[in-house]
Design an enzyme around this catalytic site. Structure first.
Site, mmCIF file in Angstrom:
data_model
loop_
_atom_site.group_PDB
_atom_site.id
_atom_site.type_symbol
_atom_site.label_atom_id
_atom_site.label_comp_id
_atom_site.label_asym_id
_atom_site.label_seq_id
_atom_site.Cartn_x
_atom_site.Cartn_y
_atom_site.Cartn_z
ATOM 1 N N LYS A 111 0.842 -1.248 0.171
ATOM 2 C CA LYS A 111 0.045 0.038 -0.001
ATOM 3 C C LYS A 111 0.760 1.378 0.003
ATOM 4 O O LYS A 111 0.252 2.388 -0.282
ATOM 5 C CB LYS A 111 -0.915 -0.115 1.197
ATOM 6 C CG LYS A 111 -1.888 -1.322 1.219
ATOM 7 C CD LYS A 111 -3.040 -1.094 1.561
ATOM 8 C CE LYS A 111 -4.159 -2.304 1.317
ATOM 9 N NZ LYS A 111 -3.850 -3.496 1.623
HETATM 10 C C1 LIG Z 1 -4.268 -4.830 1.221
HETATM 11 C C2 LIG Z 1 -3.477 -5.833 1.171
HETATM 12 C C3 LIG Z 1 -3.928 -7.110 0.260
HETATM 13 C C4 LIG Z 1 -5.109 -6.951 -0.544
HETATM 14 O O1 LIG Z 1 -5.123 -6.061 -1.619
HETATM 15 P P1 LIG Z 1 -6.470 -5.454 -2.237
HETATM 16 O O2 LIG Z 1 -5.899 -4.303 -3.404
HETATM 17 O O3 LIG Z 1 -7.317 -5.008 -1.054
HETATM 18 O O4 LIG Z 1 -6.781 -6.647 -3.007
HETATM 19 C C5 LIG Z 1 -3.226 -8.216 0.204
HETATM 20 N N1 LIG Z 1 -2.053 -8.169 0.779
HETATM 21 C C6 LIG Z 1 -1.535 -7.298 1.933
HETATM 22 C C7 LIG Z 1 -0.443 -7.307 2.631
HETATM 23 C C8 LIG Z 1 -2.316 -6.194 1.619
HETATM 24 O O5 LIG Z 1 -1.761 -5.149 2.741
#
Ligand SMILES: *Cc1c(COP(=O)(O)O)cnc(C)c1O
Length: 494
Positions: A111
């Protein structure tokens, strides 16, 4: 380039879409059409560094931003904030598989790629729109978004950030990362509920007229750092474009040659960005949507029926413990050829009954590109152990779900096309589960001793942002019921 809502056809420019986060009717902003990168342009882009590639992609969507503004945003986000200034490197793990490592940023999860950039995009948008209002960023988090948004927005002028997380739905390390966050514009609060409760609460507050009036009286405006904001999505398109450029550059692919992506999925933001990258010309063949035991998406891709009326499980991949994947709405909009009435209808059904079914035509289109599969915690641990044994490669519990899904896919279809596997977090963020996969030894009780043990076993270094948490003061201790969220925001902003 203009953006419309998934539920209505009002067209707006990107600055407006990014500043507001969500359309007024609750829909999500989507580009009216997709800009294309030509084969010749990929040849030029493959020689660029990550920042230049990002600028090239952003310029195609954010046509109301000047080249100077885009450059300022991109450089601020990615220069000096990621290991070796490489935000998204590819690592070969054998058997025609590459891992796209998306966790080299300040909070050790993917993120960061979007949330280091979003504050720049948002504050630039606010300047352009000239509203004179402060932005209040509301975040519901399954763990990683919260810290990444806090890291991006802490101390940013003319913004306030409020983060809600499910009390029992995040890892100890994730909780510590959030509750120790300093900054005079940050608020962090636990919810006695799960991620969907937090997300639904935030969505309700967004569309609540009284709340809106209250904010305007205080010269403020809500915005969103969740992946419903288009400003979150566009930086994610960049790393798929960049990965393709890297594959062209190192000779793994010839121009136009196809590859598959495997994405550990929760809110459907990451995998949707790959779909958008394909729309722009990145030759992705199949999207393998990897879920944990909360496998609502696997069922949806296989049957066309989305049904959230099911048991919710807390798993070792908590960032994917989600039953309502917000960004799927953007996918539905694509599958319905931009028909807003169809999307509105399905979303109303989801709200009223927790369930909907797409048409046979939409399902056929979905299945052409998508493959849905899932694995439980035990299979995830087995994947962590296996890749460590074979390649001495350390991966976290979310990436493990993707690895297992990639294997399921190959076994079930026989398609052994190159897989690019999105690796979404550092193993150190989920050290207890990773350790249990790697050793039978009893684990130390202390969280930081667990990190040290993982470092010893794997012969890798503890990421600095996590090591530095040791001894940090807990600054945010409140926990509230989900019904109290609106009141809590009023109290804190007043
Ligand atoms: C947010 C997240 C996901 C999921 O991603 P999306 O875009 O919500 O599908 C998977 N793995 C980790 C470590 C995350 O932080």
């Amino acid at each position: 380039m203009l953006f419309t809502g998934t539920r209505s056809r009002n067209a707006v420019e990107s600055a407006f879409a990014i500043a507001s986060g969500l359309a007024a009717d609750g829909g999500l902003f989507v580009p009216q059409d997709f800009p294309v990168i030509s084969t010749a342009e990929f040849e030029t882009m493959k020689e660029m560094d990550y920042c230049r590639r990002a600028e090239t992609v952003l310029a195609k969507y954010l046509t109301d931003y000047s080249a100077g503004e885009i450059k300022y945003c991109v450089q601020g986000a990615y220069k000096g904030t990621f290991d070796n200034d490489l935000p998204a490197p590819l690592t070969d793990i054998g058997s025609n598989r590459k891992v796209l490592e998306l966790w080299h940023g300040p909070t050790c999860a993917f993120k960061d790629l979007a949330l280091q950039l979003l504050p720049y995009l948002l504050t630039t948008a606010l300047k352009k729109l000239n509203t004179g209002r402060q932005a209040v960023i509301l975040v519901a988090t399954s763990g990683d978004t919260g810290k990444a948004a806090l890291a991006g927005f802490a101390g940013v002028k003319d913004t306030q950030i409020v983060v809600f997380y499910p009390r029992d739905g995040v890892s100890d390390m994730q909780k510590l990362q959030m509750t120790t966050q300093p900054g005079n514009n940050v608020t962090v609060c636990a919810i006695a509920g799960n991620f969907d409760d937090a997300q639904n609460g935030v969505k309700a507050i967004f569309t609540d007229g009284e709340m809106k009036d209250f904010l305007h009286q205080n010269n403020m405006e809500f915005s969103s750092a969740n992946s419903i904001n288009f400003g979150r999505l566009v930086p994610q398109i960049v790393y798929y474009v960049s990965a393709y450029c890297d594959l062209l550059k190192d000779g793994s692919l010839r121009p136009g040659e196809k590859f598959n992506v495997v994405v550990p999925t929760g809110n459907f933001g990451n995998i949707l960005a790959a779909v958008y990258a394909k729309k722009m010309g990145v030759p992705i063949s199949r999207f393998i949507c990897a879920s944990n035991r909360n496998n609502v998406l696997t069922d949806f891709i296989r049957t066309g029926i989305y049904d959230r009326n099911r048991q919710f499980y807390t798993t070792e991949s908590p960032s994917m413990d989600i039953l309502i994947s917000s960004n799927l709405e953007r996918m539905l909009h694509l599958l319905a050829d931009g028909n807003c009435e169809v999307v509105s209808g399905l979303m109303a059904e989801l709200k009223n009954t927790g369930k909907y079914q797409i048409s046979g035509k939409m399902l056929e289109k979905l299945q052409q590109d998508f493959y849905g599969t899932w694995c439980d915690d035990e299979a995830g641990r087995a994947a962590i152990a296996a890749i460590f044994k074979e390649r001495h490669y350390l991966c976290d519990t979310h990436t493990a779900v993707a690895l297992a899904a990639g294997e399921n896919y190959r076994r079930e279809t026989g398609d052994d096309t190159l897989q690019v596997i999105a690796s979404t977090a550092s193993a150190y963020k989920f050290a207890p589960a990773v350790l249990q996969a790697l050793t039978d030894a009893a684990l130390p009780a202390d969280d930081f001793e667990k990190l040290q043990l993982l470092s010893q076993i794997s012969d890798t270094r503890i990421p600095e942002p996590l090591a530095n948490l040791r001894g940090s003061e807990i600054l945010h201790k409140e926990c509230i019921a989900k019904e109290e969220m609106a009141g809590f925001i009023r109290r804190n902003l007043e």
